[in-house]
Write a protein that holds these residues in place. Structure first.
Motif, PDB file in Angstrom:
ATOM      1  N   ALA A  33     -13.783 -26.099  -6.701  1.00  0.00           N
ATOM      2  CA  ALA A  33     -14.789 -26.109  -5.721  1.00  0.00           C
ATOM      3  C   ALA A  33     -14.664 -27.907  -5.848  1.00  0.00           C
ATOM      4  N   ASN A  34     -14.976 -28.065  -6.537  1.00  0.00           N
ATOM      5  CA  ASN A  34     -14.444 -30.299  -6.575  1.00  0.00           C
ATOM      6  C   ASN A  34     -13.533 -30.388  -6.152  1.00  0.00           C
ATOM      7  N   GLY A  35     -12.349 -29.879  -7.001  1.00  0.00           N
ATOM      8  CA  GLY A  35     -10.777 -30.098  -6.746  1.00  0.00           C
ATOM      9  C   GLY A  35     -10.369 -29.772  -5.327  1.00  0.00           C
ATOM     10  N   LEU A  36     -11.177 -28.906  -4.294  1.00  0.00           N
ATOM     11  CA  LEU A  36     -11.149 -28.818  -2.923  1.00  0.00           C
ATOM     12  C   LEU A  36     -11.419 -29.249  -1.578  1.00  0.00           C
ATOM     13  N   ILE A  37     -12.690 -29.754  -2.829  1.00  0.00           N
ATOM     14  CA  ILE A  37     -13.414 -31.048  -2.271  1.00  0.00           C
ATOM     15  C   ILE A  37     -13.318 -32.366  -2.027  1.00  0.00           C
ATOM     16  N   LEU A  38     -12.280 -32.513  -3.324  1.00  0.00           N
ATOM     17  CA  LEU A  38     -11.474 -33.354  -3.160  1.00  0.00           C
ATOM     18  C   LEU A  38     -10.771 -33.720  -2.527  1.00  0.00           C
ATOM     19  N   ILE A  39      -9.194 -32.832  -1.874  1.00  0.00           N
ATOM     20  CA  ILE A  39      -8.465 -32.732  -1.404  1.00  0.00           C
ATOM     21  C   ILE A  39      -8.845 -33.188  -0.296  1.00  0.00           C
ATOM     22  N   GLY A  40      -9.711 -32.100   0.288  1.00  0.00           N
ATOM     23  CA  GLY A  40     -10.083 -32.261   1.937  1.00  0.00           C
ATOM     24  C   GLY A  40     -10.406 -33.517   1.813  1.00  0.00           C
ATOM     25  N   ALA A  41     -11.575 -34.091   1.113  1.00  0.00           N
ATOM     26  CA  ALA A  41     -11.644 -35.408   1.796  1.00  0.00           C
ATOM     27  C   ALA A  41     -10.710 -36.321   2.007  1.00  0.00           C
ATOM     28  N   LEU A  42      -9.972 -36.576   0.939  1.00  0.00           N
ATOM     29  CA  LEU A  42      -9.169 -37.524   0.848  1.00  0.00           C
ATOM     30  C   LEU A  42      -8.096 -37.192   2.265  1.00  0.00           C
ATOM     31  N   THR A  43      -7.503 -35.956   2.281  1.00  0.00           N
ATOM     32  CA  THR A  43      -6.498 -35.559   2.739  1.00  0.00           C
ATOM     33  C   THR A  43      -6.666 -36.002   4.778  1.00  0.00           C
ATOM     34  N   ALA A  44      -8.691 -35.702   4.542  1.00  0.00           N
ATOM     35  CA  ALA A  44      -8.965 -36.844   6.263  1.00  0.00           C
ATOM     36  C   ALA A  44      -9.320 -37.548   6.200  1.00  0.00           C
ATOM     37  N   ILE A  64       1.662 -45.462   4.353  1.00  0.00           N
ATOM     38  CA  ILE A  64       2.242 -45.726   3.332  1.00  0.00           C
ATOM     39  C   ILE A  64       0.719 -46.018   2.502  1.00  0.00           C
ATOM     40  N   VAL A  65       0.384 -47.082   3.380  1.00  0.00           N
ATOM     41  CA  VAL A  65      -1.018 -47.895   3.045  1.00  0.00           C
ATOM     42  C   VAL A  65      -2.203 -47.054   2.889  1.00  0.00           C
ATOM     43  N   PRO A  66      -2.579 -46.197   3.279  1.00  0.00           N
ATOM     44  CA  PRO A  66      -3.818 -45.244   3.274  1.00  0.00           C
ATOM     45  C   PRO A  66      -3.525 -45.004   2.034  1.00  0.00           C
ATOM     46  N   ALA A  67      -2.454 -44.061   1.810  1.00  0.00           N
ATOM     47  CA  ALA A  67      -1.421 -43.061   0.340  1.00  0.00           C
ATOM     48  C   ALA A  67      -1.923 -44.526  -1.145  1.00  0.00           C
ATOM     49  N   VAL A  68      -1.945 -45.372  -1.090  1.00  0.00           N
ATOM     50  CA  VAL A  68      -1.869 -46.071  -2.052  1.00  0.00           C
ATOM     51  C   VAL A  68      -3.360 -46.704  -2.345  1.00  0.00           C
ATOM     52  N   PHE A  69      -4.097 -46.718  -1.202  1.00  0.00           N
ATOM     53  CA  PHE A  69      -5.515 -46.676  -2.035  1.00  0.00           C
ATOM     54  C   PHE A  69      -5.776 -45.315  -1.881  1.00  0.00           C
ATOM     55  N   ASP A  70      -5.840 -44.438  -1.450  1.00  0.00           N
ATOM     56  CA  ASP A  70      -6.217 -42.804  -2.420  1.00  0.00           C
ATOM     57  C   ASP A  70      -5.293 -42.753  -3.575  1.00  0.00           C
ATOM     58  N   LEU A  71      -4.533 -43.306  -3.787  1.00  0.00           N
ATOM     59  CA  LEU A  71      -4.156 -43.218  -4.926  1.00  0.00           C
ATOM     60  C   LEU A  71      -4.963 -44.022  -6.019  1.00  0.00           C
ATOM     61  N   ALA A  72      -5.104 -45.059  -5.954  1.00  0.00           N
ATOM     62  CA  ALA A  72      -5.329 -46.107  -6.991  1.00  0.00           C
ATOM     63  C   ALA A  72      -7.116 -45.413  -6.705  1.00  0.00           C
ATOM     64  N   MET A  73      -7.701 -45.044  -5.892  1.00  0.00           N
ATOM     65  CA  MET A  73      -8.957 -44.949  -5.967  1.00  0.00           C
ATOM     66  C   MET A  73      -9.205 -43.601  -6.570  1.00  0.00           C
ATOM     67  N   LEU A  74      -8.633 -42.757  -6.427  1.00  0.00           N
ATOM     68  CA  LEU A  74      -8.136 -41.779  -7.699  1.00  0.00           C
ATOM     69  C   LEU A  74      -7.946 -42.342  -9.400  1.00  0.00           C
ATOM     70  N   ILE A  96     -12.344 -52.886  -9.491  1.00  0.00           N
ATOM     71  CA  ILE A  96     -11.334 -52.287  -9.033  1.00  0.00           C
ATOM     72  C   ILE A  96     -11.923 -51.576  -7.614  1.00  0.00           C
ATOM     73  N   LEU A  97     -12.625 -50.163  -8.742  1.00  0.00           N
ATOM     74  CA  LEU A  97     -13.191 -49.394  -7.110  1.00  0.00           C
ATOM     75  C   LEU A  97     -13.854 -49.407  -6.360  1.00  0.00           C
ATOM     76  N   VAL A  98     -14.428 -50.506  -6.729  1.00  0.00           N
ATOM     77  CA  VAL A  98     -15.517 -50.138  -5.550  1.00  0.00           C
ATOM     78  C   VAL A  98     -14.880 -51.758  -4.535  1.00  0.00           C
ATOM     79  N   VAL A  99     -14.112 -53.050  -4.409  1.00  0.00           N
ATOM     80  CA  VAL A  99     -12.896 -52.973  -3.801  1.00  0.00           C
ATOM     81  C   VAL A  99     -12.599 -52.073  -2.677  1.00  0.00           C
ATOM     82  N   VAL A 100     -11.959 -51.240  -3.623  1.00  0.00           N
ATOM     83  CA  VAL A 100     -10.849 -49.829  -2.669  1.00  0.00           C
ATOM     84  C   VAL A 100     -11.777 -49.317  -1.532  1.00  0.00           C
TER      85      VAL A 100
END
Length: 238
Positions: A33-44, A64-74, A96-100
């Motif tokens: 369930a957490n994985g689905l929540i994570l995917i949904g939140a990142l997608t939104a 490209i830029v939002p994908a970079v930030f989301d991958l950096a967050m993960l 770095i996480l706080v900045v991203v």
């Protein structure tokens, strides 16, 4: 002749048999369930940021830029929640996480729309970090399970004493688990103290190097000025 177990004792026995599979099943469900929540939140968050940046004229970089930030967050979340990772690596990843997260939340909030909608999209970014943090914390508390098992046996069989050998073994196991947890905590605190000591030593070394360089520079300046005064005095002599 052996005593026939009561219905309560039979229920307790069957409950104990299903406790471990039930706990493992609950952990799998929660993580899924957490994985689905994570995917949904990142997608939104990703689509919202990309749409906003595209409106600003960012072109293909809007996707490209939002994908970079989301991958950096993960990536930073994985580093901070991985057991056994070096303390300085976790500390750097947390920074770095706080900045991203701040940048991603700011972009989501800056997008046009009603204030409530902008706040919701900004909170979605925090949900990504929060869900991943909770998922990394999901694990059984073996000491608590051991203590609960002993208490259940005592409640179900109040007139029957627990076998001394079994009681000692269970108490020793619980104590060993507590000692292991305390040792792990002490090791982590020791690693933090050692990292702080090394940082202080490096800072002191850099301060000494800067002081020595300043002394050398001052000596060179003084020597240069003294040499200049000597040359000027020689020219002025008759």
């Amino acid at each position: 002749m052996p005593t026939q177990p009561t219905l309560t004792q039979q229920f307790a026995t069957e409950y104990a048999k299903g406790a471990v599979p039930g706990m493992l099943r609950a952990i799998r469900i929660i993580k899924r369930a957490n994985g689905l929540i994570l995917i949904g939140a990142l997608t939104a968050s990703y689509l919202h940021q990309a749409h906003y940046l595209a409106q600003l004229g960012a072109g293909m970089f809007a996707w490209i830029v939002p994908a970079v930030f989301d991958l950096a967050m993960l990536s930073m979340l994985t580093i901070t929640q991985t057991t056994g990772m070096a303390v300085d690596a976790k500390r750097a990843a947390m920074k770095i996480l706080v900045v991203v997260v701040t940048i991603s939340a700011a972009v989501n909030f800056a997008a046009p729309g009603p204030l409530g909608l902008r706040i919701i999209f900004a909170l979605v970014v925090g949900l990504v970090a929060g869900v991943e943090w909770v998922a990394a914390k999901i694990r059984p508390d073996f000491a608590a399970i051991e203590e609960r098992e002993v208490s259940v046996i005592t409640e179900v069989r109040p007139n029957r004493k627990l076998d001394p050998e079994v009681a000692r073994a269970r108490a020793a196991k619980a104590a060993e688990t507590r000692r292991a947890n305390q040792a792990a905590k002490a090791a982590e605190e020791s690693a933090r103290a050692e990292a702080a000591r090394l940082r202080a030593a490096r800072a002191a070394e850099r301060a000494r190097e800067r002081a020595a360089k300043d002394v050398m520079d001052q000596a060179e300046i003084t020597q240069f000025l003294d040499g200049g005064r000597t040359v000027v005095g020689a020219h002025r002599a008759p």
